[in-house]
Design a protein around this motif. Structure first.
Motif, mmCIF file in Angstrom:
data_model
loop_
_atom_site.group_PDB
_atom_site.id
_atom_site.type_symbol
_atom_site.label_atom_id
_atom_site.label_comp_id
_atom_site.label_asym_id
_atom_site.label_seq_id
_atom_site.Cartn_x
_atom_site.Cartn_y
_atom_site.Cartn_z
ATOM 1 N N GLN A 15 0.823 -1.208 0.000
ATOM 2 C CA GLN A 15 0.000 0.000 0.000
ATOM 3 C C GLN A 15 0.862 1.265 0.000
ATOM 4 O OE1 GLN A 15 -3.099 0.154 -0.665
ATOM 5 N NE2 GLN A 15 -3.296 -2.096 -0.666
ATOM 6 N N SER A 16 2.040 1.206 0.610
ATOM 7 C CA SER A 16 2.941 2.352 0.601
ATOM 8 C C SER A 16 3.395 2.669 -0.823
ATOM 9 C CB SER A 16 4.154 2.066 1.492
ATOM 10 O OG SER A 16 5.103 3.108 1.414
ATOM 11 N N VAL A 17 3.750 1.640 -1.569
ATOM 12 C CA VAL A 17 4.168 1.833 -2.958
ATOM 13 C C VAL A 17 3.000 2.310 -3.814
ATOM 14 C CG1 VAL A 17 4.896 0.582 -5.040
ATOM 15 C CG2 VAL A 17 6.126 0.266 -2.882
ATOM 16 N N VAL A 18 1.828 1.738 -3.602
ATOM 17 C CA VAL A 18 0.638 2.153 -4.351
ATOM 18 C C VAL A 18 0.364 3.636 -4.124
ATOM 19 C CG1 VAL A 18 -1.881 1.933 -4.467
ATOM 20 C CG2 VAL A 18 -0.436 -0.121 -4.471
ATOM 21 N N ARG A 19 0.431 4.084 -2.870
ATOM 22 C CA ARG A 19 0.171 5.495 -2.566
ATOM 23 C C ARG A 19 1.200 6.397 -3.241
ATOM 24 N NH1 ARG A 19 -0.999 3.491 2.605
ATOM 25 N NH2 ARG A 19 1.140 3.939 3.282
ATOM 26 N N ASP A 20 2.474 5.990 -3.180
ATOM 27 C CA ASP A 20 3.514 6.820 -3.789
ATOM 28 C C ASP A 20 3.325 6.939 -5.296
ATOM 29 O OD1 ASP A 20 4.659 7.320 -1.363
ATOM 30 O OD2 ASP A 20 6.302 5.866 -1.589
ATOM 31 N N TYR A 21 2.985 5.836 -5.939
ATOM 32 C CA TYR A 21 2.737 5.896 -7.389
ATOM 33 C C TYR A 21 1.528 6.780 -7.694
ATOM 34 C CZ TYR A 21 6.075 2.381 -9.120
ATOM 35 O OH TYR A 21 7.214 1.709 -9.503
ATOM 36 N N GLN A 22 0.475 6.616 -6.913
ATOM 37 C CA GLN A 22 -0.735 7.406 -7.145
ATOM 38 C C GLN A 22 -0.498 8.890 -6.930
ATOM 39 O OE1 GLN A 22 -3.556 5.474 -4.542
ATOM 40 N NE2 GLN A 22 -4.150 3.967 -6.085
ATOM 41 N N ARG A 57 2.307 10.286 -7.582
ATOM 42 C CA ARG A 57 3.386 10.608 -8.523
ATOM 43 C C ARG A 57 4.715 10.863 -7.820
ATOM 44 N NH1 ARG A 57 1.155 11.358 -13.506
ATOM 45 N NH2 ARG A 57 -1.090 11.760 -13.575
ATOM 46 N N LYS A 58 4.935 10.164 -6.724
ATOM 47 C CA LYS A 58 6.209 10.246 -6.020
ATOM 48 C C LYS A 58 7.181 9.208 -6.586
ATOM 49 C CE LYS A 58 4.330 11.815 -1.570
ATOM 50 N NZ LYS A 58 4.198 11.476 -0.114
ATOM 51 N N TYR A 59 8.462 9.454 -6.389
ATOM 52 C CA TYR A 59 9.478 8.510 -6.846
ATOM 53 C C TYR A 59 9.414 7.249 -5.990
ATOM 54 C CZ TYR A 59 14.034 6.398 -7.733
ATOM 55 O OH TYR A 59 15.028 5.516 -8.046
#
Length: 357
Positions: free
Chosen positions: A8-15, A17-19
């Motif tokens: 979920q941490s990676v999903v949030r970062d992608y959503q 638009r974070k690296y």
């Protein structure tokens, strides 16, 4: 951090638009195999990755994680091992072109470890074809290695080598859409000593990322795509051929006329049913096919012969492939395979049914 939290941490970062670092993506992909991860988390990551423009960095990380979680093999004393596998997804209902081409390539003396699966978008996948004609898809791993070592060909049924992907595969089916795993699958041959690969792409936009990936992992490759969307080189349209060797990629445009092949209509290489696909594929191998079907296969077997070092040009590879078909060596190779790893009576029954001999 739990497996669900990592995803979920990676999903949030992608959503947002974070690296996302390689390490974070690696942890998230690896978490998909954890027993305590939820279906919702896996689905969320799959859908998030679908919205990205997948680049070489993402492909490389995901591929490395999948291979670490797969069963690997290292056949001995067989020369250079090659594969011939496409991403699928063209939705054009052609017959088993790469499968027929693989048998012809092996009959030329190349060692072929054909990685494949059941159909996801076509009427009949490579695994469906082999199973129908008598191959046992679930022979022991050691026997598959023996097949490569002794007859120069084996079919590597993807679920057999990637058992941890079973749950993800079920979720992908439930989603009913293509995911990044459709792209990654052909890039995850279980052979640790794979020398070369023909990779068919239905989406030409993937060429830059996949050619960069294959260059970085030092697997000699040829990427092919046809302008009409086939994940093969085709006699139905112009196309693109990308030669990847060491750290270089050479892009060439393909016109079938340039190698002595007449243009055909897409309808000439399409099939209407599962069994039509089986029959058309066997007819090419047995030298009984209509010209457009044979032309389609010999173009693609020629690509494999270039990767496998049997020739330097597609034109010569096409000539070699036609000679092999006339010699019946592909029939012998197919019979060897089914005799070793299946029920040869099934193949013989189809030979009679389709009047192949």
């Amino acid at each position: 951090m739990s497996s669900n939290d990592q995803i979920q941490s990676v999903v949030r970062d992608y959503q947002q638009r974070k690296y996302v670092s390689d390490n974070a993506l690696e942890m998230a992909i690896g978490s998909m195999f954890a027993e305590n991860v939820s279906d919702q988390s896996i689905t969320s990551l799959l859908l998030t990755l679908n919205r990205l423009t997948i680049g070489v960095r993402e492909l490389k990380v995901i591929r490395e994680v999948l291979l670490r979680n797969s069963i690997r093999i290292t056949p001995k004393n067989v020369g250079d091992i090659i594969d011939n596998c496409g991403t699928g997804g063209d939705m054009l209902n052609t017959f088993n072109i790469s499968t027929a081409a693989s048998i012809i390539i092996a009959s030329a003396g190349c060692s072929v470890a054909k990685h494949g699966n059941r159909s996801s978008s076509s009427l009949c996948g490579s695994a469906d074809f082999f199973e129908f004609i008598g191959l046992n898809l679930n022979v022991p791993i050691d026997d598959i290695v023996t097949g490569i070592e002794e007859i120069g060909f084996a079919f590597l049924f993807a679920p057999h080598f990637h058992p941890k992907l079973k749950r993800v595969a079920n979720l992908r089916k439930r989603l009913g859409i293509k995911t990044v795993f459709n792209i990654i699958g052909p890039l995850c041959n279980p052979c640790t000593n794979l020398f070369g690969q023909v990779i068919g792409l239905s989406d030409a936009k993937l060429i830059p990322a996949i050619s960069s990936l294959m260059s970085s992992i030092k697997i000699r490759s040829i990427l092919v795509n046809s302008n009409d969307g086939l994940d093969e080189l085709s006699n139905t349209s112009n196309g693109v051929v990308v030669y990847v060797k060491n750290s270089t990629s050479i892009v060439e445009h393909f016109n079938p006329n340039d190698v002595g092949i007449k243009f055909a209509r897409i309808q000439d290489v399409q099939v209407d049913s599962f069994e039509d696909s089986i029959r058309a594929t066997l007819e090419v191998i047995y030298g009984k096919a209509k010209k457009p079907l044979e032309d389609m296969v010999v173009i693609n077997s020629a690509v494999g012969l270039v990767v496998g070092g049997k020739t330097k040009t597609l034109a010569e590879g096409i000539e070699i492939s036609r000679d092999l078909i006339i010699s019946k060596k592909p029939v012998d190779k197919l019979s060897e395979l089914i005799s070793m790893h299946g029920n040869i009576n099934k193949l013989k029954q189809l030979e009679q049914k389709y009047n192949l001999k």
